[in-house]
Design a protein around this motif. Structure first.
Motif, PDB file in Angstrom:
ATOM      1  N   GLU A  65      15.843  -0.136  -2.081  1.00 36.38           N
ATOM      2  CA  GLU A  65      15.152   0.519  -3.196  1.00 36.38           C
ATOM      3  C   GLU A  65      13.660   0.434  -2.905  1.00 36.38           C
ATOM      4  OE1 GLU A  65      14.382  -0.034  -7.947  1.00 36.38           O
ATOM      5  OE2 GLU A  65      16.339  -0.637  -7.178  1.00 36.38           O
ATOM      6  N   PRO A  66      12.911   1.459  -3.249  1.00 33.11           N
ATOM      7  CA  PRO A  66      11.472   1.419  -2.979  1.00 33.11           C
ATOM      8  C   PRO A  66      10.776   0.265  -3.701  1.00 33.11           C
ATOM      9  CG  PRO A  66      12.155   3.653  -3.529  1.00 33.11           C
ATOM     10  CD  PRO A  66      13.325   2.742  -3.814  1.00 33.11           C
ATOM     11  N   ALA A 108      12.725  -5.099  -7.920  1.00 32.00           N
ATOM     12  CA  ALA A 108      13.674  -4.134  -7.355  1.00 32.00           C
ATOM     13  C   ALA A 108      14.891  -4.847  -6.783  1.00 32.00           C
ATOM     14  CB  ALA A 108      12.998  -3.307  -6.271  1.00 32.00           C
ATOM     15  N   GLY A 109      14.703  -6.056  -6.303  1.00 31.11           N
ATOM     16  CA  GLY A 109      15.801  -6.818  -5.727  1.00 31.11           C
ATOM     17  C   GLY A 109      15.282  -8.071  -5.055  1.00 31.11           C
ATOM     18  N   ILE A 164       9.129  -5.988  -5.261  1.00 30.07           N
ATOM     19  CA  ILE A 164       8.580  -5.642  -6.575  1.00 30.07           C
ATOM     20  C   ILE A 164       8.189  -4.168  -6.601  1.00 30.07           C
ATOM     21  CG2 ILE A 164       6.769  -6.189  -8.253  1.00 30.07           C
ATOM     22  CD1 ILE A 164       6.614  -8.996  -6.842  1.00 30.07           C
ATOM     23  N   ARG A 165       8.674  -3.476  -7.610  1.00 28.33           N
ATOM     24  CA  ARG A 165       8.375  -2.055  -7.788  1.00 28.33           C
ATOM     25  C   ARG A 165       6.918  -1.849  -8.213  1.00 28.33           C
ATOM     26  NH1 ARG A 165      13.128  -2.718 -11.244  1.00 28.33           N
ATOM     27  NH2 ARG A 165      14.990  -2.127 -10.076  1.00 28.33           N
ATOM     28  N   SER A 166       6.492  -0.606  -8.171  1.00 28.30           N
ATOM     29  CA  SER A 166       5.124  -0.270  -8.585  1.00 28.30           C
ATOM     30  C   SER A 166       4.897  -0.517 -10.080  1.00 28.30           C
ATOM     31  CB  SER A 166       4.800   1.183  -8.234  1.00 28.30           C
ATOM     32  OG  SER A 166       5.719   2.060  -8.857  1.00 28.30           O
ATOM     33  N   ASP A 167       5.975  -0.519 -10.868  1.00 28.63           N
ATOM     34  CA  ASP A 167       5.824  -0.789 -12.305  1.00 28.63           C
ATOM     35  C   ASP A 167       5.894  -2.286 -12.624  1.00 28.63           C
ATOM     36  OD1 ASP A 167       8.524  -1.407 -12.072  1.00 28.63           O
ATOM     37  OD2 ASP A 167       9.194   0.005 -13.623  1.00 28.63           O
ATOM     38  N   GLY A 199       0.774  -1.231   0.000  1.00 28.05           N
ATOM     39  CA  GLY A 199       0.000   0.000   0.000  1.00 28.05           C
ATOM     40  C   GLY A 199       0.809   1.286   0.000  1.00 28.05           C
ATOM     41  N   GLU A 200       2.119   1.173   0.102  1.00 29.98           N
ATOM     42  CA  GLU A 200       2.983   2.358   0.090  1.00 29.98           C
ATOM     43  C   GLU A 200       4.291   2.008  -0.602  1.00 29.98           C
ATOM     44  OE1 GLU A 200       5.103   5.414   3.281  1.00 29.98           O
ATOM     45  OE2 GLU A 200       3.716   3.897   4.012  1.00 29.98           O
ATOM     46  N   ASN A 201       4.727   2.850  -1.490  1.00 28.47           N
ATOM     47  CA  ASN A 201       5.968   2.641  -2.214  1.00 28.47           C
ATOM     48  C   ASN A 201       7.109   3.226  -1.383  1.00 28.47           C
ATOM     49  OD1 ASN A 201       7.310   1.690  -4.544  1.00 28.47           O
ATOM     50  ND2 ASN A 201       7.470   3.775  -5.313  1.00 28.47           N
ATOM     51  N   LYS A 202       7.906   2.355  -0.758  1.00 24.15           N
ATOM     52  CA  LYS A 202       9.015   2.823   0.073  1.00 24.15           C
ATOM     53  C   LYS A 202      10.044   1.706   0.222  1.00 24.15           C
ATOM     54  CE  LYS A 202       7.637   1.722   4.787  1.00 24.15           C
ATOM     55  NZ  LYS A 202       7.366   2.250   6.105  1.00 24.15           N
TER      56      LYS A 202
END
Length: 159
Positions: A129-130, A111-112, A104-107, A83-86
């Motif tokens: 990483e966010p 991410a890692g 997993i990134r929002s796109d 619920g939050e990108n951080k």
């Protein structure tokens, strides 16, 4: 006469050395996967790999995660909808099995990955990483399927 028949029957059964025939167990097949069951599909070096997931999104379920579970089927996992990108940090407190944590990134790219996180530890795991989602799978799963940073991810029936 009846007493003799009962005693003789019991005695002869007791002295029979051959074990009773045992029917072979039927092969166990996994229950069919419901058509609308949530899953995550990840692109890796070996093609696409799918994970049937339990989706968690409430604070209480996110905090509990996979704690206290002694086993998870090979291609199953838990998807955290955060619920939050951080920059998220996870630990393995009261988690009994080693896990790979796929951030997993929002796109919907990776991410890692934290691989084979040691069970029952309070060490914080992060990828610096966010991310908006984290997928937890059995330890070693990401390597076995060639899943790497920046790989593409697709959600199916995730709400």
């Amino acid at each position: 006469m009846l007493l003799c028949t009962l005693v003789c029957s019991c005695t002869s059964a007791h002295h029979d050395d051959a074990p009773p025939p045992v029917a072979p167990a039927p092969p166990q097949t996994p229950a069919p996967r419901p058509a609308n069951a949530p899953r995550v599909v990840l692109a890796g070096d070996k093609g696409e790999a799918a994970v049937d997931v339990e989706v968690v999104s409430t604070e209480a379920k996110i905090e509990r995660g996979l704690m206290y579970r002694e086993h998870m089927p090979p291609d199953n996992g838990m998807l955290f909808l955060l619920g939050e990108n951080k920059e998220w940090k996870f630990w393995m407190h009261n988690t009994l099995i080693p896990l790979d944590m796929i951030f997993i990134r929002s796109d919907l790219t990776i991410a890692g990955i934290v691989e084979n996180a040691e069970p029952e530890t309070d060490t914080l795991r992060e990828v610096k990483e966010p991310s908006l989602y984290v997928l937890e799978v059995n330890g070693g799963w990401a390597t076995a399927h060639g899943i790497k940073r920046d790989g593409k991810v697709r959600f199916e029936h995730v709400q």
